[in-house]
Design a protein around this motif. Structure first.
Motif, short mmCIF file in Angstrom:
data_model
loop_
_atom_site.label_atom_id
_atom_site.label_comp_id
_atom_site.label_asym_id
_atom_site.label_seq_id
_atom_site.Cartn_x
_atom_site.Cartn_y
_atom_site.Cartn_z
N ASN A 150 -0.98 -12.37 -0.07
CA ASN A 150 -0.16 -11.34 0.56
C ASN A 150 1.31 -11.72 0.43
O ASN A 150 1.63 -12.76 -0.13
N ASN A 185 -4.68 -4.31 1.54
CA ASN A 185 -4.27 -4.72 0.19
C ASN A 185 -5.41 -4.55 -0.82
O ASN A 185 -5.17 -4.16 -1.97
N ARG A 238 1.13 -5.83 -7.36
CA ARG A 238 1.81 -5.98 -6.08
C ARG A 238 2.27 -7.42 -5.93
O ARG A 238 1.66 -8.36 -6.45
N THR A 290 3.55 -11.59 3.16
CA THR A 290 4.19 -11.83 4.45
C THR A 290 4.85 -13.21 4.54
O THR A 290 5.73 -13.42 5.37
N ASN A 299 7.14 -5.71 1.17
CA ASN A 299 6.08 -5.58 0.19
C ASN A 299 6.65 -4.82 -0.99
O ASN A 299 7.60 -4.04 -0.85
N LYS A 330 2.63 -10.84 -4.25
CA LYS A 330 1.80 -11.62 -3.34
C LYS A 330 2.00 -13.10 -3.62
O LYS A 330 2.38 -13.49 -4.72
N LEU A 379 -4.34 -6.93 6.86
CA LEU A 379 -3.58 -6.99 5.60
C LEU A 379 -4.49 -7.12 4.38
O LEU A 379 -4.32 -6.39 3.40
N ASP A 380 -5.42 -8.05 4.42
CA ASP A 380 -6.31 -8.24 3.26
C ASP A 380 -7.10 -6.98 2.97
O ASP A 380 -7.25 -6.59 1.81
#
Length: 149
Positions: free
Chosen positions: A50, A31, A43, A52, A65, A45, A27-28
């Motif tokens: 993130n 992203n 985005r 999630t 997202n 976060k 993910l990181d």
């Protein structure tokens, strides 16, 4: 005008399950590629960087997202011309196949940051009424309206 997008997915496993580890562990990385991409604006976060852990649904396995881009083409470039496409190809390993539209695009005024509620309203609009300039997918790809004065 800028393009907002929301994507919702139901994970096959809890995010700490080893079977979804490859997705979570990247993910990181993905992203960071998004944020460095041409046309990226914003985005959703949390403090960890993130989305999630942001829960918009009663089901803890449903994740989302949301991001803002300068135009559809810059979003498509990120989605399909970076390493992100490799993860798209593997989505069925980690997520259930949607029974309805689970992503939505819509135009916003420059500088506007969409809320989760706003995004979910757009997704519901698309699911219930189909493609329109207010809520659409890449299939329709409605052009940006003239900015408000």
């Amino acid at each position: 005008m800028q393009l907002a997008q929301l994507n919702v997915a139901k994970a096959r496993y809890p995010l700490d399950d080893p079977r979804i580890k490859d997705f979570v562990d990247n993910l990181d990385r993905v992203n960071a590629i998004a944020e460095a991409s041409e046309g990226f604006i914003w985005r959703l976060k949390d403090d960890a960087g993130n989305a999630t852990n942001i829960k918009a649904f009663d089901d803890p396995d449903v994740i989302l997202n949301m991001s803002v881009w300068s135009c559809p083409q810059t979003l498509k470039n990120f989605l399909f011309k970076t390493i992100h496409r490799d993860f798209l190809r593997r989505k069925s390993e980690w997520f259930f196949a949607p029974q309805t539209n689970m992503y939505v695009l819509w135009w916003i005024e420059d500088g506007h940051i969409p809320t989760i509620d706003e995004a979910l309203e757009r997704l519901t609009l698309l699911q219930e009424q189909g493609e329109s300039p207010e809520a659409f997918s890449f299939k329709s790809n409605y052009p940006a309206p003239s900015p408000s004065t």
